[in-house]
Structures are given as C-alpha cells and as structure tokens.
Scaffold this active site. Sequence first.
Site, PDB file in Angstrom:
ATOM      1  N   ASP A 156      -0.609  -2.300   4.018  1.00 13.00           N
ATOM      2  CA  ASP A 156       0.570  -1.703   4.665  1.00 13.00           C
ATOM      3  C   ASP A 156       1.682  -2.754   4.814  1.00 13.00           C
ATOM      4  OD1 ASP A 156      -1.900  -0.593   6.998  1.00 13.00           O
ATOM      5  OD2 ASP A 156      -1.311   0.397   5.128  1.00 13.00           O
ATOM      6  N   ASN A 170      -4.820  15.527   8.450  1.00 14.11           N
ATOM      7  CA  ASN A 170      -4.685  14.274   9.209  1.00 14.11           C
ATOM      8  C   ASN A 170      -3.276  14.101   9.764  1.00 14.11           C
ATOM      9  OD1 ASN A 170      -7.176  13.875   7.713  1.00 14.11           O
ATOM     10  ND2 ASN A 170      -7.026  11.742   8.435  1.00 14.11           N
ATOM     11  N   GLU A 201       1.630   9.891   5.114  1.00 18.72           N
ATOM     12  CA  GLU A 201       1.774   8.758   6.045  1.00 18.72           C
ATOM     13  C   GLU A 201       2.565   7.637   5.379  1.00 18.72           C
ATOM     14  OE1 GLU A 201      -2.281   7.519   6.708  1.00 18.72           O
ATOM     15  OE2 GLU A 201      -2.292   6.329   4.876  1.00 18.72           O
ATOM     16  N   HIS A 205       1.542   2.863   0.836  1.00 16.23           N
ATOM     17  CA  HIS A 205       2.086   2.365   2.100  1.00 16.23           C
ATOM     18  C   HIS A 205       3.112   1.270   1.833  1.00 16.23           C
ATOM     19  CE1 HIS A 205       1.722   2.381   6.620  1.00 16.23           C
ATOM     20  NE2 HIS A 205       2.793   1.680   6.297  1.00 16.23           N
ATOM     21  N   ARG A 213      -7.328  -4.500   0.495  1.00 14.58           N
ATOM     22  CA  ARG A 213      -5.984  -4.019   0.129  1.00 14.58           C
ATOM     23  C   ARG A 213      -5.057  -5.234   0.238  1.00 14.58           C
ATOM     24  NH1 ARG A 213      -5.054   0.818   4.237  1.00 14.58           N
ATOM     25  NH2 ARG A 213      -6.173  -0.657   5.575  1.00 14.58           N
TER      26      ARG A 213
END
Length: 479
Positions: free
Chosen positions: A44, A183, A220, A284, A318
């Site tokens: 992120d 979600n 998201e 993200h 990630r």
Amino acid sequence: MARNRLRQLLATAFLVLATLLVLTPATASAQQTYRNPVAEQRADPHITKHTDGFYYFTATVPEFDKIILRRATTIQGLTTAPETTVWRRKASGVGSNQVWAPELHRIDGKWYIYVALGVSGQWKIRAFVLEGTGDNPLTATWVEKGLIKTNWDTFSLDASTFVHNGTRYLVWAQQEPSRTDENSSLMLAPLQNPWTIRGTAVVISRPTLSWERIGYKVNEGPAVIQRNGKLFLTYSASATDYNYCMGLLTASTSADLMNPASWVKTQTPIFVSNADTKQYGPGHNSFTVSEDGKSDVMVYHDRSYRDIKGDPLNDPNRRTMVQKLYWKADGTPDFGIPVPDGVTPVRLRSQAAPRMYLQYFSGASPTTATPALAEMQFRLVVPGLAGGNSTSIESTLKPGMFLRRANNQLRFEAKGSQGSFASEASFIQVAGLADANGVSFEVYGQKGSYLSLGTSSTSSLGVVQADAAQKGLATFFLD
Ligand code: AHR
C-alpha cells in the site's frame, strides 16, 4: 606557423568532441528510470513529493503494528533511506490491532496521516487521523485526531484526500450495512477539516463486476490524479492475491463529484497480474511525479510470485514498485503492464518521425500501426550482452527477447547460446546523430552503421550509415 597551430587545435577539439559523443551516453534526453522494487515488504505504498524537495514515503509493514516514514530527494533514494517509526500500535482499544495503509498529506501547513486502525480481539477496522506539527514529518509531534465519523460505524479503511475546485475531499473504502456480503465500496465526502467529513458521504463505486469479486468483493485503495480536465480515480479490487488488480473511475473536472453518476467506471481492470513480467497482484497505488517534474509516476505494490499459502494478508512480500504513467492522445492514462523487476523501461521515439516508436514484434517485421504501450517499452540493458560499453535492447512485453542483427535482419530473439548472439544483440549507445538530446545505437562491431527506424506506419528496422540524410532515422528520444 600560426595557421598550423590553429589546425592542430581544431583537430584536437574535434577529436575531443567526437570522443565525448561516443563515450558520454546521451543523458540530456535520458528518461528518468528507476530500479524496482523500491522497497521490499512495504505494501500500500504512498509517496508524496513535498515543496521542500523531499519525497516522503510510507506504507503498510508486514507486522501491521506501526507507521513508518522515509524521506529522500529522489524516489530511488527511498530504497536506502533510513526509516523512522512515527506511531506504534497501542496496548488496547482503537489502534491495538491492524495498522493499515497510512498516507501522508500536507494540509494547511500541517502534516496529516490517514490510516486504518483495528481493535485487538475484534474485526473492527476504522479510518483514523493523526496530525503532525513541524516541517519534517519524521521529527514532527504527532497528535491523534481520532476516528473519522462517517455515515455508518462499519469496516472502513484506505482513506485518501484530494482537492478539487477549492474543495478538499476524502475518499475511502467502507462496508455498506445493506451489503454485508461485500467487503467494501468506495465512499466520497467533502471535508470540513482534515479529520471531519461534511454532510453525508456518497457511494461512488461498488464491487459489482466479476473481476472485483474474486475471493473477496472489494473496492479499496483509492487514489486520484487530475489531468486534462478530468479526475482519474484508481482503486483496487478482489482478494489481495494474484487476483488483486486495479480499476478506474473517471469524472469530468466540471462535474458534481458528489453525484455518483459523475463517476464512470471502466468496465475492465486497467492494471493486472502479468506472468511474463512476473508481477502478481498489482494494486493499492498512489501517484507522484518524477524528479524533473516532467513525468507522472505510479507507485503500487505487488508480489514476484503467483501462489501464496494461507491468507494473502499474512504473506509479507508485497513490495513497493514504481513506473512511469503514460498518457494517451485522448488525454486518458495508459497504465500499460506491471514492468519487470530491475531498471524500468523507456520508449524509443524516432527523431525523424515523432509519432513512430520502436516496437516489439515477433517474426520478420512489425505488424501493427497502433502498438500498445508495452509493445513500445524496452529496457536498455547496460552493459549489454557484449559487455564493456555496449547496450542491449530488451523487450518489456516479452522479457528475454533482445533486438538482434543477424544476416542483415533485425529481429527480436531470445538470448541464444550462439557465440555471436551477444555481439549481434548489442549496440554502442551514443549521443543522437541528428540531435544530441537524443541517442543513437551504433551496431556493435560495425563502426558507422546505426540502428534506424523507418517512417512508414509499420516500417521495418534497418541499419544506416551516418550520412546527413539518414541521421534522423538513426536518432531516438527516450521517453
Ligand atoms: O495492507 C492492508 C490492507 O490490505 C489495505 O488497507 C488494503 O488496501 C489491502 O486490502
């Protein structure tokens, strides 16, 4: 005597200039490139370039237990920049569990961190704000401004903020009480102050398309870039494994952003896993700009492998990746593909025909007059396969395929074991023959012969001598 001396001086000057041209790879036009990954185990990722000349970096750490910051004067400098922890998980209450996806923003002379915080022992994640005073956020005094109250007290995360037509907005992901089988949707509201929304938020996107609902039904990680009279809002969808991908909402800058109908969703994902470049679950993202201010740069995370054992959220790998964001002729963003690890690619634009780019092709010659971005991206491998001061040209679309000249044919071929492959797939990069701001590629071992690109729509590659008429065909600008 004086005339001879002058001749000698001029000859020396020419020799020096010629040497410099050969030995000094063209830097004037060199497109800024980066080496990926920029940061291992940092998901992120959010990079913001501040007016103080620093890039500030924050991201989710695998332990989900703190907020870290780095700063450097270049994006690549973030790779080795020291990391400062500016906030740690608490022992109890709000902030005693997950610490997800922090973003750092400078608003009205103060620093603000938007972050999603959990409560230990519960699946209760909410958007939270910290305020920092001081010029340097790594040494600022941070005060907790608390949770962001929104329409509902439900799962909410990934808050980001942007200003449009003088109004500051907050955009975030949140579960709608009426859609508990999903979600998160994307929410939007104007801000009264950096930690308080004004009025009622609106839903601007829901995970309704099949590629948004794989594993988990998710919208998201929103991020906004404003260019060419439009707002482009990227977001991420599906589970955080190799199905994770990015979508795009587009609104006109003149639209009422609080009207959900203003946001048009692109029906297919705009950035997805790519097995050829070994990039999985890209998403993200955030946006920043290159050091020279001339290019937009997309920052995102992904993994270098496809399959994960167990819950993807528990996989720590990630990592932060960056690549140039290109723009199409119609003013919309061209995300291309997630590029391979290592040095990021460039395009090679013909000096003789500015709309012509070197393009990858299989077989004998290019077949399309409208190549996709990835077909026009190449890594300039230095040193090249022939070593020394050589350069090789490797396809981004098909990593491992190199431009090779053999039997007077120029083709893209896999690195072969033939002894001659290395030299046939190598060039000497020099300053552009027709424009020193460009570059030219002398055929390795064939002095005076240069790679050239024709000017017809699907022109084939060739080799030309450096005579005046051909110099433009043998000169490329890197972008
Ligand atoms: O990395 C933690 C969470 O994982 C982020 O907040 C979200 O965008 C992603 O699903």
